[in-house]
Design a protein around this motif. Structure first.
Motif, PDB file in Angstrom:
ATOM      1  N   ALA A 271       0.832  -1.211   0.000  1.00 12.51           N
ATOM      2  CA  ALA A 271       0.000   0.000   0.000  1.00 12.51           C
ATOM      3  C   ALA A 271       0.862   1.254   0.000  1.00 12.51           C
ATOM      4  CB  ALA A 271      -0.934  -0.008   1.208  1.00 12.51           C
ATOM      5  N   THR A 272       1.944   1.236   0.761  1.00 16.85           N
ATOM      6  CA  THR A 272       2.848   2.391   0.796  1.00 16.85           C
ATOM      7  C   THR A 272       3.588   2.538  -0.533  1.00 16.85           C
ATOM      8  OG1 THR A 272       3.169   2.112   3.170  1.00 16.85           O
ATOM      9  CG2 THR A 272       4.817   3.409   1.992  1.00 16.85           C
ATOM     10  N   LEU A 273       4.063   1.427  -1.091  1.00 18.10           N
ATOM     11  CA  LEU A 273       4.786   1.484  -2.367  1.00 18.10           C
ATOM     12  C   LEU A 273       3.921   2.070  -3.475  1.00 18.10           C
ATOM     13  CD1 LEU A 273       6.533  -2.021  -2.327  1.00 18.10           C
ATOM     14  CD2 LEU A 273       7.521   0.174  -1.684  1.00 18.10           C
ATOM     15  N   ARG A 274       2.617   1.856  -3.383  1.00 20.42           N
ATOM     16  CA  ARG A 274       1.702   2.318  -4.434  1.00 20.42           C
ATOM     17  C   ARG A 274       1.201   3.736  -4.202  1.00 20.42           C
ATOM     18  NH1 ARG A 274      -1.874  -3.300  -4.476  1.00 20.42           N
ATOM     19  NH2 ARG A 274      -0.385  -4.555  -5.702  1.00 20.42           N
ATOM     20  N   GLY A 275       1.677   4.396  -3.183  1.00 26.20           N
ATOM     21  CA  GLY A 275       1.165   5.715  -2.821  1.00 26.20           C
ATOM     22  C   GLY A 275       1.533   6.814  -3.804  1.00 26.20           C
ATOM     23  N   ALA A 276       0.869   7.955  -3.626  1.00 27.89           N
ATOM     24  CA  ALA A 276       1.044   9.084  -4.546  1.00 27.89           C
ATOM     25  C   ALA A 276       2.426   9.712  -4.462  1.00 27.89           C
ATOM     26  CB  ALA A 276      -0.030  10.143  -4.258  1.00 27.89           C
ATOM     27  N   GLN A 277       3.153   9.455  -3.386  1.00 27.82           N
ATOM     28  CA  GLN A 277       4.481  10.051  -3.238  1.00 27.82           C
ATOM     29  C   GLN A 277       5.501   9.482  -4.231  1.00 27.82           C
ATOM     30  OE1 GLN A 277       3.382   7.689  -0.928  1.00 27.82           O
ATOM     31  NE2 GLN A 277       4.822   6.159  -1.694  1.00 27.82           N
ATOM     32  N   GLY A 278       5.176   8.310  -4.809  1.00 28.44           N
ATOM     33  CA  GLY A 278       6.089   7.671  -5.763  1.00 28.44           C
ATOM     34  C   GLY A 278       7.103   6.782  -5.068  1.00 28.44           C
ATOM     35  N   LEU A 279       7.915   6.107  -5.856  1.00 33.89           N
ATOM     36  CA  LEU A 279       8.930   5.228  -5.286  1.00 33.89           C
ATOM     37  C   LEU A 279      10.104   5.082  -6.238  1.00 33.89           C
ATOM     38  CD1 LEU A 279       8.287   1.452  -5.726  1.00 33.89           C
ATOM     39  CD2 LEU A 279       6.693   3.090  -6.708  1.00 33.89           C
ATOM     40  N   VAL A 280      11.215   4.575  -5.686  1.00 36.89           N
ATOM     41  CA  VAL A 280      12.420   4.282  -6.458  1.00 36.89           C
ATOM     42  C   VAL A 280      12.630   2.773  -6.442  1.00 36.89           C
ATOM     43  CG1 VAL A 280      14.920   4.597  -6.621  1.00 36.89           C
ATOM     44  CG2 VAL A 280      13.461   6.490  -5.843  1.00 36.89           C
ATOM     45  N   ILE A 281      12.882   2.200  -7.611  1.00 38.82           N
ATOM     46  CA  ILE A 281      13.306   0.805  -7.713  1.00 38.82           C
ATOM     47  C   ILE A 281      14.764   0.834  -8.145  1.00 38.82           C
ATOM     48  CG2 ILE A 281      12.956  -1.419  -8.826  1.00 38.82           C
ATOM     49  CD1 ILE A 281      10.049  -0.678  -9.248  1.00 38.82           C
ATOM     50  N   ALA A 301       7.734  -6.978  -9.872  1.00 31.24           N
ATOM     51  CA  ALA A 301       6.757  -6.130 -10.564  1.00 31.24           C
ATOM     52  C   ALA A 301       5.329  -6.552 -10.231  1.00 31.24           C
ATOM     53  CB  ALA A 301       6.997  -6.193 -12.069  1.00 31.24           C
ATOM     54  N   ASN A 302       5.081  -7.846 -10.182  1.00 29.94           N
ATOM     55  CA  ASN A 302       3.730  -8.323  -9.887  1.00 29.94           C
ATOM     56  C   ASN A 302       3.292  -7.976  -8.476  1.00 29.94           C
ATOM     57  OD1 ASN A 302       3.429  -9.410 -12.429  1.00 29.94           O
ATOM     58  ND2 ASN A 302       4.064 -11.477 -11.815  1.00 29.94           N
ATOM     59  N   ARG A 303       4.227  -7.879  -7.560  1.00 33.55           N
ATOM     60  CA  ARG A 303       3.883  -7.541  -6.180  1.00 33.55           C
ATOM     61  C   ARG A 303       3.695  -6.035  -5.992  1.00 33.55           C
ATOM     62  NH1 ARG A 303       6.593 -12.298  -6.095  1.00 33.55           N
ATOM     63  NH2 ARG A 303       6.005 -13.818  -4.475  1.00 33.55           N
ATOM     64  N   ILE A 304       4.425  -5.229  -6.739  1.00 31.34           N
ATOM     65  CA  ILE A 304       4.247  -3.770  -6.620  1.00 31.34           C
ATOM     66  C   ILE A 304       3.011  -3.332  -7.394  1.00 31.34           C
ATOM     67  CG2 ILE A 304       5.246  -1.528  -7.193  1.00 31.34           C
ATOM     68  CD1 ILE A 304       7.987  -2.697  -6.645  1.00 31.34           C
ATOM     69  N   TRP A 305       2.848  -3.817  -8.596  1.00 30.22           N
ATOM     70  CA  TRP A 305       1.637  -3.544  -9.367  1.00 30.22           C
ATOM     71  C   TRP A 305       0.654  -4.691  -9.069  1.00 30.22           C
ATOM     72  CZ3 TRP A 305       6.368  -1.756 -10.878  1.00 30.22           C
ATOM     73  CH2 TRP A 305       6.445  -0.435 -11.298  1.00 30.22           C
ATOM     74  N   SER A 306       0.411  -5.558 -10.017  1.00 31.92           N
ATOM     75  CA  SER A 306      -0.374  -6.777  -9.793  1.00 31.92           C
ATOM     76  C   SER A 306      -0.208  -7.623 -11.042  1.00 31.92           C
ATOM     77  CB  SER A 306      -1.862  -6.464  -9.564  1.00 31.92           C
ATOM     78  OG  SER A 306      -2.463  -6.011 -10.770  1.00 31.92           O
ATOM     79  N   PRO A 307      -0.323  -8.944 -10.907  1.00 39.12           N
ATOM     80  CA  PRO A 307      -0.225  -9.785 -12.109  1.00 39.12           C
ATOM     81  C   PRO A 307      -1.267  -9.411 -13.157  1.00 39.12           C
ATOM     82  CG  PRO A 307      -0.086 -11.126 -10.123  1.00 39.12           C
ATOM     83  CD  PRO A 307      -0.475  -9.747  -9.680  1.00 39.12           C
ATOM     84  N   ASN A 389      -4.420   0.619 -12.912  1.00 42.00           N
ATOM     85  CA  ASN A 389      -3.060   0.742 -12.406  1.00 42.00           C
ATOM     86  C   ASN A 389      -3.111   1.028 -10.904  1.00 42.00           C
ATOM     87  OD1 ASN A 389      -0.388   1.245 -11.885  1.00 42.00           O
ATOM     88  ND2 ASN A 389      -0.260   3.118 -13.116  1.00 42.00           N
ATOM     89  N   PRO A 390      -2.612   0.136 -10.047  1.00 44.39           N
ATOM     90  CA  PRO A 390      -2.700   0.373  -8.606  1.00 44.39           C
ATOM     91  C   PRO A 390      -1.641   1.334  -8.082  1.00 44.39           C
ATOM     92  CG  PRO A 390      -1.655  -1.731  -9.018  1.00 44.39           C
ATOM     93  CD  PRO A 390      -2.059  -1.195 -10.359  1.00 44.39           C
ATOM     94  N   VAL A 391      -0.615   1.641  -8.899  1.00 41.17           N
ATOM     95  CA  VAL A 391       0.480   2.515  -8.456  1.00 41.17           C
ATOM     96  C   VAL A 391       0.123   3.950  -8.808  1.00 41.17           C
ATOM     97  CG1 VAL A 391       2.920   3.057  -8.680  1.00 41.17           C
ATOM     98  CG2 VAL A 391       2.165   0.673  -8.685  1.00 41.17           C
ATOM     99  N   GLN A 392      -0.049   4.789  -7.789  1.00 39.46           N
ATOM    100  CA  GLN A 392      -0.554   6.151  -8.007  1.00 39.46           C
ATOM    101  C   GLN A 392       0.532   7.149  -8.397  1.00 39.46           C
ATOM    102  OE1 GLN A 392      -3.050   7.346  -4.581  1.00 39.46           O
ATOM    103  NE2 GLN A 392      -2.908   5.197  -3.932  1.00 39.46           N
TER     104      GLN A 392
END
Length: 492
Positions: A271-281, A301-307, A389-392
């Protein structure tokens, strides 16, 4: 004290005890192994029979390179020099998926027998001074540009000393990885050691600097290397908060990196990884040589987004060309036997077993018909499921020359996802000849690894790295982690 190698230490001791006879034995072992590499590749590698530009370097080098390597074999006098010569021949194919590796514990990246107390880095198309050991008198300043060494233009000097032996200098990643060794003596008898003088440009002026050997302690050499090339820390897989957003570290793709615990951490923080603040991989240093590396990257990728969201964005496999040889068939037979002997795999992956059985049957048909190759369809493209897209927020994927193999396959997916920006520096390249066969060589001192099938329809061409776009290339010191993180923060 520099730690000696396990098997190689015994080898070196034997060489001292037996004198020239032992050196001759290593030369003979090198000749034997070089011929075995040549024969295995010529008999089984797809590039020998698959037409096209991707196969041309292979066909140009397979015989010519062998003769050149055999011409150097007389200089091989130890386990380490044996490894250097085999690596030189393998690298000459300019195919990152053809490689040799010693079966003993080889020299660490922080090893040298002598050095001038100076390390260099490849920055913006030049070799520059990146580290000076404190207390070294008359040393060039950090930032000085190397113009020549021992009165030899630096490009010629670097190619003769590093290309093939330490890395592939036709690639940006190879330049970066091998640059610290430009002035070091790494105990390779086939190249020059530490130069006595180098012309170095400081500001507008170029002048000669004279070098004298400094104590080659493990601590000094490690500090010099780490000041020149990004080197991952002890924990390769982790998640931390940097400037208020998650920073997902994937700085290795090896099987023993601790994936189960890491994936549990990713799932718990989804939930935090998908937040509006963004993330770095962060995929710097993610050496993807493991056969499972691609599945690890896709699993992330499947765990951060979804399969459901990523499946339709995965690259289409198209067609795979197999070279029909008994040895290549045996690889699939052995793989199938391992699959069927694993009850959990049988229960969870019946479709994979069925597919592998079909490949073995196709080998049998092609061999019976006397065909050199056969073609099977890869995984077909999947229609868009319409999943949201679950990643905001924005996603910055940070890469460097250490991203190779399965890391590149992971980028094939990640760069197709919305709001993803590729940043950092140029990755390693890879070839279209994939899925490794690993074979022990006759000396027992080395293995050869090569791709046994050709992904002829891959959308990313052979030997093409990923290159960050305009405004996304990092031009600073990659070893300055604080500077890197500050720069990445400006990309959001």
């Amino acid at each position: 004290m520099q730690r000696l190698l396990t098997a190689s230490a015994a080898v070196i001791a034997l060489a001292f005890a037996a004198g020239s006879a032992a050196a001759q034995n290593f030369s003979d072992l090198a000749r034997q192994d070089l011929q075995a590499v040549h024969d295995a590749l010529k008999a089984n590698h797809p590039a020998a029979v698959v037409p096209g530009a991707a196969s041309e370097p292979f066909r140009a080098w397979i015989d010519t390179g062998l003769q050149q390597a055999l011409g150097k074999a007389g200089q091989v006098n130890s386990g380490e020099s044996h490894a250097y010569l085999l690596r030189w021949y393998a690298t000459g194919f300019r195919d990152a998926n053809i490689k040799t590796a010693p079966t003993f514990e080889g020299a660490s990246p922080f090893f040298a027998t002598s050095w001038p107390g100076v390390a260099t880095a490849w920055r913006n198309g030049q070799y520059v001074v990146s580290y000076v050991q404190p207390g070294v008198r008359g040393a060039p300043p950090v930032g000085g540009v190397i113009k020549s060494c021992n009165v030899q233009p630096i490009e010629e000097f670097a190619k003769a000393k590093l290309d093939g032996f330490e890395a592939d200098l036709t690639t940006e990643a190879g330049r970066v990885a091998s640059a610290p060794y430009l002035l070091w003596n790494r105990n390779n008898p086939m190249v020059s050691g530490m130069p006595s003088t180098c012309e170095i440009q400081v500001g507008r002026r170029a002048r000669d600097f004279t070098f004298t050997p400094q104590p080659a302690t493990a601590a000094n050499l490690e500090a010099a290397y780490r000041a020149s090339v990004f080197t991952p820390g002890a924990t390769k897989l982790s998640i931390e908060q940097v400037d208020g957003r998650p920073w997902v570290h994937v700085n290795a793709m090896t099987d023993n990196a601790g994936w189960d615990a890491f994936f549990s951490q990713v799932e718990a923080q989804a939930a935090t990884l998908r937040g509006a603040q963004g993330l770095v991989i962060d995929l710097r240093g993610a050496d993807g040589d493991s056969i499972n590396a691609t599945s690890r990257g896709y699993g992330l990728a499947n765990r951060i987004w979804s399969p459901e969201f990523t499946v339709s964005r995965q690259p289409e496999a198209g067609q795979i060309t197999y070279r029909a040889t008994p040895a290549n068939r045996q690889w699939f037979v052995d793989t199938l036997n391992r699959m069927q002997a694993d009850p959990r795999f049988v229960q969870e992956s019946a479709a994979v077993i069925e597919q592998t059985q079909a490949i073995v049957a196709a080998f049998d048909a092609a061999l019976a018909a006397g065909q050199q190759t056969f073609v099977l369809p890869g995984r077909p493209a999947t229609p868009d499921t319409g999943a949201a897209n679950p990643v905001q927020g924005k996603v910055v994927v940070l890469v460097d020359g250490g991203c190779s193999g399965g890391c590149l396959d992971t980028l094939d997916l990640l760069t197709r996802l919305p709001n993803v920006r590729l940043a950092g520096s140029v990755t390693a390249p890879d070839s279209i000849f994939i899925e490794p066969t690993v074979q022990r060589l006759p000396s027992n001192y080395s293995d050869i690894s090569y791709g046994h099938k050709a992904w002829t329809t891959r959308q990313r061409p052979a030997n093409q790295p990923f290159t960050p776009g305009q405004g996304l290339a990092y031009a600073g010191d990659p070893a300055d982690e604080a500077a890197v993180r500050a720069w990445v923060g400006t990309l959001f």
